[in-house]
Write a protein that holds these residues in place. Structure first.
Motif, mmCIF file in Angstrom:
data_model
loop_
_atom_site.group_PDB
_atom_site.id
_atom_site.type_symbol
_atom_site.label_atom_id
_atom_site.label_comp_id
_atom_site.label_asym_id
_atom_site.label_seq_id
_atom_site.Cartn_x
_atom_site.Cartn_y
_atom_site.Cartn_z
ATOM 1 N N GLY A 47 4.152 4.186 -20.563
ATOM 2 C CA GLY A 47 3.804 5.606 -20.407
ATOM 3 C C GLY A 47 2.764 5.828 -19.330
ATOM 4 O O GLY A 47 2.437 6.966 -19.001
ATOM 5 N N CYS A 48 2.218 4.736 -18.786
ATOM 6 C CA CYS A 48 1.174 4.867 -17.753
ATOM 7 C C CYS A 48 1.643 4.304 -16.413
ATOM 8 O O CYS A 48 2.521 3.450 -16.348
ATOM 9 C CB CYS A 48 -0.093 4.115 -18.178
ATOM 10 N N TYR A 49 1.020 4.812 -15.381
ATOM 11 C CA TYR A 49 1.201 4.237 -14.046
ATOM 12 C C TYR A 49 0.155 3.157 -13.834
ATOM 13 O O TYR A 49 -0.969 3.257 -14.352
ATOM 14 C CB TYR A 49 1.012 5.307 -12.965
ATOM 15 N N LEU A 50 0.504 2.140 -13.068
ATOM 16 C CA LEU A 50 -0.472 1.138 -12.640
ATOM 17 C C LEU A 50 -0.693 1.343 -11.151
ATOM 18 O O LEU A 50 0.233 1.179 -10.342
ATOM 19 C CB LEU A 50 0.037 -0.276 -12.924
ATOM 20 N N LEU A 51 -1.906 1.767 -10.803
ATOM 21 C CA LEU A 51 -2.222 2.104 -9.413
ATOM 22 C C LEU A 51 -3.227 1.098 -8.862
ATOM 23 O O LEU A 51 -4.076 0.600 -9.608
ATOM 24 C CB LEU A 51 -2.833 3.516 -9.345
ATOM 25 N N PRO A 52 -3.140 0.800 -7.557
ATOM 26 C CA PRO A 52 -4.168 -0.070 -6.981
ATOM 27 C C PRO A 52 -5.520 0.641 -7.064
ATOM 28 O O PRO A 52 -5.596 1.859 -6.882
ATOM 29 C CB PRO A 52 -3.720 -0.234 -5.521
ATOM 30 N N GLY A 53 -6.568 -0.117 -7.380
ATOM 31 C CA GLY A 53 -7.904 0.477 -7.487
ATOM 32 C C GLY A 53 -8.191 1.362 -6.289
ATOM 33 O O GLY A 53 -7.907 0.996 -5.154
ATOM 34 N N GLU A 370 -4.332 2.511 -0.244
ATOM 35 C CA GLU A 370 -3.712 1.589 0.725
ATOM 36 C C GLU A 370 -4.101 1.878 2.183
ATOM 37 O O GLU A 370 -4.433 0.955 2.943
ATOM 38 C CB GLU A 370 -2.184 1.571 0.594
ATOM 39 N N ASN A 371 -4.051 3.144 2.581
ATOM 40 C CA ASN A 371 -4.393 3.452 3.980
ATOM 41 C C ASN A 371 -5.832 3.068 4.292
ATOM 42 O O ASN A 371 -6.149 2.601 5.396
ATOM 43 C CB ASN A 371 -4.202 4.947 4.279
ATOM 44 N N ILE A 384 -3.291 -2.579 -2.750
ATOM 45 C CA ILE A 384 -1.901 -2.737 -3.191
ATOM 46 C C ILE A 384 -1.859 -3.661 -4.406
ATOM 47 O O ILE A 384 -2.714 -4.547 -4.542
ATOM 48 C CB ILE A 384 -1.013 -3.293 -2.036
ATOM 49 N N LEU A 385 -0.883 -3.410 -5.275
ATOM 50 C CA LEU A 385 -0.663 -4.318 -6.394
ATOM 51 C C LEU A 385 0.506 -5.215 -6.037
ATOM 52 O O LEU A 385 1.662 -4.788 -6.035
ATOM 53 C CB LEU A 385 -0.367 -3.521 -7.677
#
Ligand SMILES: [Zn+2]
Length: 460
Positions: A47-53, A370-371, A384-385
């Motif tokens: 149910g969650c997104y995993l985003l890069p810090g 990322e940018n 990035i993951l």
């Protein structure tokens, strides 16, 4: 023990997929479907997104000698806790020397602020506030110390350099492949505008934006880009805030120039009516460049949509309203410049951008992580993951709801510019190099931040 985040959707700047993420030590060791749970502590993140810090490339967590020189309300300890709690796992803070101070000494001062106190990873942009043979010699030493980005100012009398010095510095930075960011405002005109307005008795916060109109920024942006073009250096424009500046950026890109544009949440969410709040409350929003007109806000969102804007960072620089902002009660030019924001950036951009349908989640990952990592030589360790990257992971629940309030924030300041703002989405857990450092918006493991040593890729 290894950790396994199971059932989440990993999002990068280019797409999303439902995969498990295995963490060994500080790194992501494996990403894939149905990874074995053997020997791992399993966390269900369905149910969650995993985003890069998230990375904030523009903070002043400790401002001790800038405009409004009595010391910022936050410091590295409080500011980095506020950052990490809501998903920002790396900050690039502005290390700012005093006149006559060597860059080496300034770096030591900033390490003293951060070492053992930071709850997120960190590095710095080294500010060059004067130009001479000693400073020139030190550029290489900074690069060797892992500081690959620099900051310069075209406004603020205690920080700005001449165009000639800017050009000389650019030529030197080019030798090392370093990144330069500049505060673009015409300092002479700002001084003259302030003098005029105050001498006419126009001294309330209402006049702050009138002392720094869009032309003052756009002229400096245009001049900066022309100078950078002569120096053949790819440069960054920090906190770009107006339509006219974006027009200058597009012209430069059309003639083939490579450059980067940062804007900040305050320019995307607020407009200059904030300066007309009663009882001097407009002082809370005094920052430079000032909060702009609705049309500028619209232009910045268009710039995000068409790719003209590359990054969103905060320019976090917090001063209390009581006792600090109030120093300018009789004269707006005495109000310390700056606003808090390192804590709220992910939530306000998700709410006003992603949830409002103005940008995709992939775009948000690009602009907030990322940018920034790519531009400032942190990629692919950060931003990035993927296998081999630092396990800086934000578990993001799109269904989370909240309200931003000064009373409940972690930033150590007596107000927030977003008081009462209803948020959609938020970080339910934050991992920093494999360690869970935040849960439910609270820090559960503090002071885990390290200095991140950076290298210019071409210098390998
Ligand atoms: Zn700044």
């Amino acid at each position: 023990m290894a950790k396994l985040l199971k059932g989440g959707i990993v999002v990068t700047a280019h797409g999303r997929r439902q995969v498990d993420v295995r963490i060994e030590g500080e790194k992501i060791s494996e990403i894939g479907t149905n990874l074995s749970t053997e020997g791992a502590e399993v966390e269900d993140v369905s149910g969650c997104y995993l985003l890069p810090g998230f990375i904030d490339a523009h903070t002043h967590l400790e401002l001790n000698n800038g405009p409004g020189s009595q010391g910022s309300a936050d410091n590295f300890y409080t500011g980095s806790r506020a950052a990490a709690a809501k998903g920002t796992t790396t900050v690039i803070d502005m290390a700012t020397p005093t006149k006559g101070q060597s860059l080496k000494d300034c770096l030591a001062v900033w390490n003293g602020f951060s070492e053992g106190k930071s709850s997120c990873d960190y590095t710095y942009h080294m500010s060059i506030i004067e130009w001479n043979e000693e400073i020139k010699q030190e550029i290489g030493e900074m690069i060797a110390a892992g500081i690959t980005s620099f900051k310069m100012y075209m406004a603020y009398d205690n920080l700005r350099v001449t165009d000639g010095e800017l050009f000389e510095a650019m030529r030197e930075l080019k030798k090392y492949g370093a990144m330069l960011g500049v505060h673009c405002e015409n300092g002479d005109l700002v001084n003259e505008k302030i003098r005029q307005l105050v001498s006419e008795g126009k001294a309330t916060p209402h006049y702050h934006p009138l002392s720094r109109p869009d032309a003052i920024e756009a002229e400096a942006v245009e001049r900066y880009l022309m100078i950078a073009n002569e120096a053949e250096l790819s440069v960054n424009i920090v906190h770009l805030s107006t339509r006219r500046s974006l027009d200058a950026v597009r012209r430069a890109r059309q003639r083939g120039q490579k450059l980067y544009v940062e804007t900040c949440p305050q320019y995307l969410l607020l407009d200059d009516s904030v300066y007309d709040q009663p009882n001097f409350l407009g002082a809370k929003y005094v920052c430079s460049p000032p909060i702009r007109k609705v049309d500028d806000q619209k232009a910045l969102w268009e710039g995000i949509a068409d790719g003209s804007v590359n990054t969103i960072s905060t320019d976090h620089c917090s001063f209390n309203f009581e006792g600090q902002k109030t120093l300018g009660r009789e004269d707006f030019s005495k109000i310390p410049n700056g606003m808090p924001g390192v804590e709220t950036r992910p939530e306000v951009i998700y709410t006003a951008g992603v949830a409002a349908g103005k940008m995709s989640l992939e775009k948000m990952v690009a602009l907030l992580s990322e940018n920034i990592a790519r531009q400032f030589h942190l990629f692919p360790q950060k931003g990035i993951l993927q296998e081999g990257s630092d396990a800086d992971i934000v578990v993001w629940d799109p269904e989370l709801r909240g309200v931003i309030a000064a009373a409940t924030q972690l930033q150590n300041v007596d107000y927030t510019p977003y008081d009462g703002f209803a948020t959609k989405g938020g970080a339910t857990a934050v991992y920093l190099r494999g360690e869970k450092v935040a849960q439910g918006g609270e820090i559960v493991n503090e002071k885990q931040g390290h200095f991140v040593y950076r290298k210019v890729p071409s210098a390998d």
